[in-house]
Structures are given as structure tokens and as C-alpha cells.
Motif scaffolding. Structure first.
Motif, short mmCIF file in Angstrom:
data_model
loop_
_atom_site.label_atom_id
_atom_site.label_comp_id
_atom_site.label_asym_id
_atom_site.label_seq_id
_atom_site.Cartn_x
_atom_site.Cartn_y
_atom_site.Cartn_z
N ASP C 234 -2.38 -5.91 3.79
CA ASP C 234 -1.38 -6.76 4.46
C ASP C 234 -1.33 -8.17 3.89
O ASP C 234 -1.09 -9.14 4.61
CB ASP C 234 -1.65 -6.82 5.97
CG ASP C 234 -1.63 -5.43 6.60
OD1 ASP C 234 -0.58 -4.77 6.54
OD2 ASP C 234 -2.69 -5.00 7.11
N VAL C 235 -1.57 -8.27 2.61
CA VAL C 235 -1.51 -9.58 1.94
C VAL C 235 -0.13 -9.74 1.30
O VAL C 235 0.38 -8.81 0.68
CB VAL C 235 -2.62 -9.68 0.88
CG1 VAL C 235 -2.43 -10.92 0.01
CG2 VAL C 235 -3.99 -9.70 1.56
N GLU C 236 0.47 -10.92 1.47
CA GLU C 236 1.72 -11.21 0.75
C GLU C 236 1.50 -12.41 -0.16
O GLU C 236 0.92 -13.42 0.25
CB GLU C 236 2.87 -11.47 1.73
CG GLU C 236 4.20 -11.71 1.01
CD GLU C 236 5.44 -11.55 1.88
OE1 GLU C 236 5.34 -10.94 2.97
OE2 GLU C 236 6.51 -12.03 1.47
N ILE C 237 1.93 -12.27 -1.39
CA ILE C 237 1.78 -13.33 -2.40
C ILE C 237 3.16 -13.62 -2.97
O ILE C 237 3.90 -12.70 -3.33
CB ILE C 237 0.82 -12.89 -3.52
CG1 ILE C 237 -0.54 -12.52 -2.93
CG2 ILE C 237 0.70 -13.96 -4.59
CD1 ILE C 237 -1.53 -11.97 -3.95
N GLY C 238 3.52 -14.91 -3.03
CA GLY C 238 4.85 -15.30 -3.49
C GLY C 238 5.05 -15.14 -4.99
O GLY C 238 4.25 -14.51 -5.69
#
Lengths: 367, 367, 367
Positions: C234-238
Motif C-alpha cells: 500500500d505504498v504510493e510513490i509519485g
């Protein structure tokens, strides 16, 4: 004709006649009318075959020392161009115009068009992958391994760089160039005559999350970003920038905006026409930047703020409140040798207390 | 041989004999001469099969607590390596050298070469697109979907990563590696033994525009960027950096320069040899940075400034004037809890007035 | 079914019944039960076919002025939603929930799933290059010109974007999406349900060099980076971020971390779960950031520091020492008009001296 051949030709014939440049771009030629230009160069670097410019009287000393055979100058400075000591055979030349810097810019564009063309793909490279549902104008150019998805439109004269990615239903206006590895996200649009340099990502999701209580803290639940990015005409965007899509409405860059490299534009930001930002600037979500503004390198604008037209922010300054009056604004800790900085920074942490002590003294010594 | 097999072999034979490392890289082996090394690790993480290092007496406490079977140490610290309590079977080992940190760096390179090789393409991948007018050495390596344009040269031992793009007439020196998605712009050059990490764009246009009056403000007319980028030997550049091409002359990185990630180098900047910059640094156009300098993360250098050799700029500091004396320079607002910061920042906005009030008091109370 | 058709259908039938949304996501529907939703919009932009939300009493004025036909609101604010003047035919609707912002986030996700799907590749594009030694689940999706190397694993439901590059032995967890041009370096791992936006480079070498005396200064000898990157679920990276591989151990992002664009994470950093960072943040090597922290845009954390859980750093602040107590911390030079800034900045360089002068005065006037 391959470019090396063009250059060789230009060089072998001894450069471009200065008179040809003046005729093409306007202004008066004074001094040596037969001078030819082999290269464009700064005052300090130019030799007698070089064309340079002087845009301000503060560069008079550099002008005096320059060996540039021809110099673009204002009427006021032209005599100094011509009266430099030790002239080359035929003498110095002055190209007299009202705005030397703007004319010099025009010369660089003429030079790019006629003498030193940028290497570019012509037509559609066979390795590119174009969805049958995309519409690519017959006069557009697409580089190797580029991807153009269904519903996208690429207008005449546009150039899609190697490995660039035009996603579904995106639009590239006429004459606009996307550099290598550029991503133009789905539903995003860029107008005419734009330039986007390599690696820039337009239309990634904005940074939107709702906090939800979780394990003694909170987790972040995603807010889908349902808007897109709209970019006007004559916009230039540097390399490795990020222009996020809007959460509900669109993120907007108006006509003539110029962005340098590594710039972050958050979701729902609006940047007014002809505003320019130097490298490493960050604009947080929903900020509204006016027209004709400038932001120095590394400046930060917090979210939901407003900058009026004609606001200028110095490099590395942090805008924490809306600025509604035109002007120049700064907020930079002055650099100093490390020892002095340490003392001053330590004292700064007691500054409010110092003010209180000063007040006490003022009362104590009141006449 | 695939890499997993190599690792398995190294592990099954119980690691690399420490004596083999010492013989290859120099120094004296003291204590347990039969020790084998299964992994490299920090003092705190290493077990008896690990090789670690201690570079400074301030790490004595960590050394005492460490279970590292072998430790690279200076002659002064070697006795402490060997006299740690509770030794493993065979005892502790000390690898004694004059500069433990430099030797540790050499060990990591030996390890990469002999035990844990980096996965890499060998030869030219069939999906790469190489223009017939490019010259790629038979000993160079080119990854999938890489693009090499006409007139480009790629020397022996060079590696061009997946999706990398070597544009027209660019040059990649021997043994230099361009990571995935790197763009090396037309006419740009990088020397020998360089490393450029993924996503970095070399040779995008510098940020150059002439202001022209327009609609009550001004628009920005493009100045074509006619220079290129020249990079020396042994230069390493991190991921997603931008090194812009020069406006007239070239942007230059001299030999041995090391750049971390997300760094912006503006047009016509010159960076002197063996200067290093940490992540997120921005150098504006035409700045000249000396040799042997360091810039901390997030530092900004404004345009047209000069930094002498051996100048060190602290993280996040903004260089607003040339610095002509070697030394360490800083300009950072000290962080504090938000309440204290608010009070001090508010007072800072009255600082000049406070100084005036202090002057009044000094006059009033003059003895 | 192509997406345009889906939208047309939704529009032609007059939008989604509000009751359907309430049933799907929970809460109470008050007021006009028959209202249909054609779009999601902010209070200021919505018309009677729009669904908006009000998350805090401070937005009461905007609520009063809003023409949003339906508004998600808390029980306390619901009456104000319904009592707005000049209702449309059928009247206003209030969707009453305990946490309107979290419900609004859920609505955006429902909308993305059912009304406005994100265009996405299904299956493996024929132009992708997948090494025979990679394992790609039959339910995974791979875009054009993507590269997946030997030993890599891509789990069910994962999406590998166009030109993305999954290097040797890397792992992409189930349902995780890598955007266009993303690089996931060799041996690096990302867990389930992650999102990585375009151009981000995971697993480039950390910035590690040993100084070695050289030519009157020192050169930098490379320390090979032998660790990798581990990213939780559940990690979001731009977009265009850099997450460096560790020198010996791994760089770690724990579950639920959210990173905005252009963020630099140095080698061996550890970021605790559910911590969020806004754009342009830089975290230097070996820093340890706790759980549930937030870092504002452009903040810098120096190397080897520790931030406790629940620490919040304001935008553009520089963390120069470990912060072991939860709280909000700031360090920003307050922006001001340039003239005022110049005076205050100049005085700041004498601040320590001013303090000394104040001390003298205090002694001189001591009662």
C-alpha cells in the motif's frame, strides 16, 4: 542534407554575411558592411568572426575588451562598438537595434533554423507503436519506440520524441515537441508551439489522500484524481518536471508559461500566462499563480495560496501566505562562514526573548 | 553463469578467505588468519562471518559491541578489534591498513567484481535501434529498446542501458555506463569510466529567454541553446538529474565530479574537478564552481557566481554572492518546535527595527 | 467496452443515482432522495448535478454559496446543506456520514472503478521484452516496450507501464502498478497494491564514496552499493522520485508510506509506516523516519538522523538534529517584500553581536 554538410558549407564560405542577418531581422548595420559571421559568442569569447551583443551600459568594460567582429548594440552604445582599439581588417561592425537582447534571441533562432539545425526525426519511425484509434497528422513526426494510445491526437508539425508516451485521449497541438521519455497522461492537452524536455511527466496523480484512523495513528486513503492537465500555447517545460493532474477540475498552465527543469506543479494549480519559473521550484496543490510572475530557483509556494499578477519571488524563498500586491519578495537566510552562521543561528532561536529583554531595558531607561 | 549460482557457491564454500582479500588489496592480517567473509556489513549488523570497518576513534563504543568477525582498522585501533570480549571460535581478525575507509571502499568494489556482480547486458540487444551512421564499438553493450542516433560514438566497454537514448553525434567514452532511460543529448560528450544513473537528462535546452513587451507585461522569446555538454572522465551522475546544454559555449563537468540524484545544472555552468554535490542541489546558469568543493543536499547557487576551489556549502544553503575563500559556509534557518519558530520568525521580520531601538538605548545610556 | 462509451452511457441516463452511492458506501441520505450525480466537484464549482462535500465548519460560507445538488456532510452540518436558499427542483440532498472527507475519498474510488475508469493495458503487449527467466503471472499486465529481466517476478493483477523496466530478480507484488518509465532496480522489491508514478527510479546506487588524497585535494573512490530497496504494501510513490539502494543493508519504505513527486530517499534510509512526504523532499542517507510522520514540501533531513513517530516537519524546513519528541517543527525564513528582507537579513548577520550589545546594556542599567 545531413547537418555536418550544412556546417561545412557555412564554414567553407566563410560564414553568414552579417548584412543578410540584418536584412532578415531588422535594424541598421554600421561599420564594416562586409563582415561575415562564423559563430555566435559572448563578448569575452568572441573573435573577429563572432557576433555578440551588449544589452546594458554596465557591460561597457567587457565591450571595450571584446574582439567580437560584430556586436548587436543600442544606438547609445553603437559608437563604443565601432571605436574599440586595434580593429581587424575591414574594421568593427555594429548592428544597431532598439532591444539588443531580443534581437540576439532572434539571431539564435535564425541560426538554429538556417545554420545549425537541431537533429530531429522526420515522419513516423517504424519502431513506434501507434494505436489504430489514435489520430496522428500526416505532417507529424514520431520517434523510435514512442507510444501513442487510443483516442490521442497529434497535430501537424508536432514531434513525439523517442520513448515518449502519449496516453489515451491526450492531445498534442500543432508544432509542439515532446522530448525523449516525456509522458503526456490520459486526457491531458498541450496547445500549439510548445516544447517539453526529456523525462517530464504530465498528468501523474496529484497527491490526494484522506486520513483515516489506523493502529494508533492514521493511514492515508487514496482520493482518485479525476481531473487532467490543460496547457496553453507557446509553453516550454524543462526536463524531469512533474505536472500533476487535478483532483476534480484540471491543473492549468496558461499561454506562454516557461518552466525550467525539475519543477513540481501540484494538482489543481493554475499558472497565469507568461509566468516563468527557474529550476527546482515547487508549487503545492491548488495554488493560483498570476500572470507575468517570476519564481527564482528552488522557491516553494504552499498550497491554496494566491499570487497576484506581476509578483516576483526570489530564489529559494518560501511563500507561506497569499501575496496580492505586485513586487519582489524574498525570504532567504543569508549565507555566511560557518562559524558566524552558527553563532547567529543559535541567537536566532532566542530572538523573541531578546526582544522581550530589549523592551524591559526600554522601560527601565525611559527618560 | 547466472548470479544466483555464484552466490550459492560463495556461500556453500563458507565465504571468501579474508587472507585472499588482504593479499589482493594490501595491508596486514592480524588475529585469526583463517577467517572467511560471507558478507560485508556495518559494525552494528555484522556477525562473525561479516567483514566491517572502523574509520575513526569515535566509533570505539560501536566497535566494542560489534560481533563482526573481521574488522578493517588503523594500526591504532587494531588492538581494540582483537581484544573484544567473547570471541568466536578461532578468534577475532583485524585487517590493518592506513586508511580503513578507503580500503573498505576497495573491498566493496572487489566484492562487486568477484562475488556479487551487477546484472548487465552483454553485447547488443536485438531490440535496440542503432542508426547505421552510429559507431558502436564491438566491445560495447546496448540494452533493450536503446536508441543510438547517427554520428554517435560508443566506445569499448561502454554500457547503454535499456531505453537509453544517445542522440546524434553524442559521444560515450570507454567503460562508461548510461543507466536506464538516460538521455545523452546531441553533440554532448562524456569521457571514460563514467556512470550516469537512470532517468538523467543531459543536454536539454538551457533556460534562456529574452523578455519582450506584451499585453501589459512581457512574453519570453526563446534563445536557442547552441552549445552542448562536455563531461570529463570518472564522473558519476545520479538518477533523474538535469545537465543543460550551453547557450553559446558548453556546460562542463570536469574529471572526477560526483553528483547525487535530482540535481539541476544550468546552462554554461562549469564544475571543477572532484567536486561533489548531494541530492537536490540546484546550480543556476553560468555559475562557476571550483575544484574539490562540496555542496550539501538542497543547496542552491545563483547564476553567474563563482565558488573558489575547496569551498564547502552546507545543506540547503543559498549562495547569493561569489565565494572566493576556501572554507565552510552555511545559511540555514534553525529548526525549532513550531510555536517557538513562529515567535522568532515574527520577531525576525522586525529585526532591523530592533537594532535601531538598541542603538537608541545605547545612546541614551552612554556612560 | 471502451471508456468513452461508458461515460456517454452514464451521462445519457442522467448520472448515477445518489441512493446507489449511499447504499454502496454507507451513511444516511437526507433531503431529495431521487437526486442523480453527474460529476464530483468542489463546493464552489458544483451545480445541481454535482456531488460535493464539506469537511469542516470553517467552510460554512462556501457551503451556503454552493449550488451543489448533493453534499456529503457530518450530522452537525447536514441541516445547513438542506436549508440553503433557492433549491433546485426536488430540493437539496445531504449525504450524512461521520467523516465526510473519508467518504468523499471513497466516492472518488467508486467513481474511478464504475464511471471513469483509468485507461490501462490488459495482458502483455506484444512489443514488451520479457526474459524467459522472468516469472510474470498470467493475470499481470505489461505495457508496450516494457522490459522484465531474468529472475524478476510480477504477481497477479500487477501493471507494468509502457517503457517500465523491472530489473533482474526484482519483485512486483500483487495489484501493484508501475507507471510509464519506472525503473525497479535489480533485487528490489515492492509489495501489494502499490502505485509508482512515471519516471521514478528505485534502486539506483546510493551516493557513497571514500575520499582519497589526490592532486592537492582528494578524489572520491566509489563504494559499491551492495544492498537493495524493500518497499511494503500500500505504498504510493509519485513521479520522478529516486529511492536509492542501500550500501550494505537495504533502504526500506514500510507499509502505507505515501511520497509525492521529485522526492529523494538516500541509501539505507528507513521510512516508518503511514508516513507521508510532500513534493521535493530530500532525505539523506541512513536517516530513520518514524511512523505516522509528515514532511512538508521541500523539507530536507540530513543524514544519520532519527525522527520519532508522529513528528511533523513544515515545508522547506531543514532537520539538522534528531527529533525524538512528537510535534510540529518548523524552520523557514519568513518571506517579506524585498526591501524589508534585505534590511532584516543584513541585520541577521550581526545578530550575535547585537545580543552581546544587549548584554552590555543590561549590565550598564542594572537597577
Amino acid at each position: 542534407m545531413p547537418m555536418d554538410a550544412v556546417e561545412a558549407t557555412a564554414s567553407s564560405r566563410g560564414g553568414v554575411p552579417l548584412a543578410e542577418l540584418v536584412q532578415a531581422l531588422g535594424g541598421q548595420l554600421e561599420g564594416c558592411a562586409a563582415r561575415r559571421v562564423q559563430r555566435l559568442a559572448a563578448l569575452a569569447d568572441a573573435d573577429e568572426h563572432g557576433l555578440s551583443f551588449v544589452a546594458h551600459p554596465r557591460y561597457q568594460a567587457q565591450l571595450q575588451a571584446s574582439r567580437a567582429g560584430a556586436v548587436i548594440a543600442s544606438p547609445a552604445l553603437a559608437p563604443q562598438v565601432l571605436q574599440r582599439p586595434d580593429p581587424p581588417p575591414g574594421g568593427w561592425a555594429a548592428w544597431v537595434v532598439p532591444d539588443p537582447y531580443a534581437t540576439f534571441a532572434a539571431v539564435t533562432r535564425w541560426w538554429r533554423a538556417h545554420v545549425q539545425p537541431r537533429p530531429a526525426w522526420r515522419g513516423v519511425h517504424p519502431s513506434a507503436w501507434i494505436d489504430p484509434g489514435a489520430r496522428v497528422d500526416a505532417e507529424a513526426h514520431v520517434g523510435p519506440f514512442a507510444v501513442i494510445e487510443a483516442g490521442a491526437t497529434v497535430e501537424a508539425g508536432a514531434e513525439i520524441g523517442a520513448h515518449a508516451h502519449v496516453q489515451a485521449r491526450a492531445h498534442v497541438g500543432p508544432g509542439t515537441r515532446l522530448g525523449a521519455h516525456v509522458v503526456l497522461g490520459y486526457d491531458c492537452r498541450i496547445g500549439a508551439r510548445g516544447i517539453v524536455h526529456g523525462g517530464t511527466v504530465i498528468g501523474a496523480d496529484g497527491f490526494g489522500f484522506a486520513p483515516v484512523p489506523h493502529e494508533g495513528g492514521r493511514r492515508w486513503d487514496k482520493i482518485e484524481q479525476l481531473g487532467a492537465v490543460r496547457i496553453g500555447d507557446d509553453v516550454e517545460i524543462g526536463a524531469n518536471c512533474c505536472i500533476d493532474r487535478g483532483a476534480l477540475g484540471d491543473t492549468v498552465l496558461e499561454d506562454g508559461v516557461k518552466l525550467d527543469n525539475l519543477i513540481q506543479i501540484g494538482h489543481n494549480v493554475r499558472v497565469g500566462r507568461h509566468t516563468a519559473m527557474a529550476g527546482c521550484v515547487g508549487i503545492a496543490g491548488s495554488a493560483r499563480i498570476g500572470a507575468f510572475c517570476t519564481l527564482g530557483g528552488g522557491a516553494i509556494v504552499l498550497g491554496h495560496l494566491e499570487l497576484a499578477d506581476h509578483v516576483h519571488i526570489s530564489a529559494a524563498s518560501v511563500v507561506m501566505r497569499s501575496i496580492l500586491q505586485p513586487g519582489q519578495y524574498s525570504g532567504i537566510f543569508p549565507i555566511d562562514d560557518n562559524r558566524a552562521w552558527e553563532k547567529n543561528a543559535a541567537t536566532l532561536r532566542q530572538l523573541h526573548a531578546l526582544r522581550e529583554r530589549l523592551k524591559v531595558l526600554e522601560r527601565r531607561t525611559a527618560p
